[in-house]
Design an enzyme around this catalytic site. Structure first.
Site, PDB file in Angstrom:
ATOM      1  N   CYS A  18       0.761  -1.167   0.340  1.00 48.30           N
ATOM      2  CA  CYS A  18      -0.070   0.267  -0.487  1.00 48.30           C
ATOM      3  C   CYS A  18       0.873   1.384   0.029  1.00 48.30           C
ATOM      4  CB  CYS A  18      -1.063  -0.043   1.191  1.00 48.30           C
ATOM      5  SG  CYS A  18      -0.081  -0.353   2.886  1.00 48.30           S
ATOM      6  N   HIS A 113      -1.432   0.111   6.823  1.00 47.03           N
ATOM      7  CA  HIS A 113      -2.094   0.959   6.009  1.00 47.03           C
ATOM      8  C   HIS A 113      -1.815   2.116   5.318  1.00 47.03           C
ATOM      9  CE1 HIS A 113      -4.398   0.322   2.611  1.00 47.03           C
ATOM     10  NE2 HIS A 113      -5.177   1.438   3.144  1.00 47.03           N
ATOM     11  N   ASN A 128      -7.452   5.658  -2.216  1.00 47.90           N
ATOM     12  CA  ASN A 128      -7.320   4.597  -1.086  1.00 47.90           C
ATOM     13  C   ASN A 128      -7.067   3.855  -2.436  1.00 47.90           C
ATOM     14  OD1 ASN A 128      -6.982   2.446   0.878  1.00 47.90           O
ATOM     15  ND2 ASN A 128      -8.421   3.887   1.831  1.00 47.90           N
TER      16      ASN A 128
END
Length: 368
Positions: A18, A113, A128
């Site tokens: 991520c 994250h 995202n």
């Protein structure tokens, strides 16, 4: 809004990259990969080892976790390499009482994250990598409330200040992970979603969803999935059923019902005239190639590929119509599968956007 404006977005799979997706979506191009960030992490580790005088001792990296998650120091160093870009916590004295809507971008980090928020052509986007339907629009009015919600959910937020590099959108080989979407497409998805009563922006990571599932199960509680989750459960195929055998004079015919509710699979194979009419109707439907829409990539059973641009309100039935027509020379029954969503497309009435199928999605054609 400039409808022709292009937005770059990276989608997360079963990796823990991520941090890579976050920084590339922020910068609007595939500037870095996991090797680039790992190299930066190793250099930071080396500097820390020398500073602490731990040479010869076993040293656990503070810059990259075993699962591939990178530290804020790695992302900050990566941004420095592109020029005049720096990061600063939104809670710092420098940013106190500042109008954050005047900034250009943020990166947000929880324990496991990363995700980016970026203003492009005066529109804020939640980039995202676990979003189901691509970038999400954040209104100027809602930005401060959204940032507060992000903080309340345990994230640290950093302002990315300085001169951003130009978008790197040329020669991108679009796939299930790297996508270039038009502002018009994103706006149409947004307009459809905000009408829902339970609409909310996504701040989660797929790892957090799994943690919540595990927590519920440990308490003996049932986990209820939401529209914001990254993954969807695969639909289980229904058992094939056969219609009763027809017995005539010297003829015995058994017709196998497909697991898909696609009406053209029910055409009598002996009724060539009706089949011809259906094919002519479908041919007219796909005779005009749209300039803009949902580009769907099909992988055929023979290994070949096809692609077509469907309208934004296209349904699963439109996908079946396209392959039904393309396979007219060698008729077959087939099932369409979306591997990235782990989803078999069995209900032809569903709209593509409603089930998370967006542009440049790959669809596998499986012969029954």
């Amino acid at each position: 809004m400039n409808n022709k404006q292009l937005i770059y977005w990276e989608k997360q799979g079963y990796d823990q990259l991520c941090g890579v997706h976050c920084i590339n979506s922020l910068l609007q191009g595939p500037y870095f990969n996991e090797v680039d960030l790992a190299t930066i992490a190793q250099e930071l580790d080396r500097q820390e080892i020398e500073l602490l005088g731990k040479t010869g001792h076993r040293y656990k990296s503070q810059n990259v976790a075993e699962d591939g998650n990178f530290s804020i120091q790695v992302l900050a160093e990566a941004l420095k390499k592109l020029g005049d870009l720096s990061i600063e916590s939104v809670d710092s004295k420098l940013n106190q009482n500042q109008d954050l809507s005047q900034e250009s971008g943020f990166i947000c980090n929880s324990s496991a994250h990363w995700f980016a928020i970026r203003k492009i052509e005066n529109i804020w986007y939640n980039l995202n990598s676990t979003n189901k339907r691509g970038p999400e629009i954040i209104s100027d009015f809602y930005l401060s409330a959204f940032l507060l919600s992000v903080k309340e959910n345990g994230y640290q937020i950093f302002v990315v200040k300085g001169v951003y590099p130009p978008p790197q959108l040329d020669n991108i080989n679009q796939n299930d992970r790297q996508k270039v979407l038009t502002a018009q497409y994103i706006k149409q998805v947004h307009d459809r979603r905000v009408k829902r009563k339970n609409y909310k922006l996504n701040i989660g990571g797929s790892d957090e969803v799994e943690m919540e599932k595990a927590l519920k199960e440990s308490k003996g509680e049932k986990y209820e999935s939401t529209d914001e989750e990254f993954e969807e459960e695969i639909q289980q195929p229904q058992k094939k059923q056969s219609t009763p055998k027809f017995q005539g004079q010297g003829i015995q015919f058994e017709f196998q019902q497909s697991i898909v509710n696609y009406p053209n699979f029910n055409i009598d194979p002996l009724d060539a005239e009706y089949r011809s009419i259906i094919l002519m109707t479908i041919e007219q439907k796909f005779s005009i190639q749209l300039e803009e829409g949902l580009v769907i990539l099909f992988q055929l059973p023979d290994g070949k590929s096809k692609q077509y641009t469907f309208s934004y309100d296209a349904t699963v039935e439109d996908l079946y119509d396209f392959i039904f027509y393309e396979s007219r020379q060698t008729p077959m029954k087939f099932t369409l599968v979306c591997p990235i969503q782990k989803l078999q497309l069995l209900d032809v009435s569903q709209q593509l956007l409603d089930i998370g199928i967006d542009t440049m999605t790959q669809i596998i054609v499986r012969k029954e």
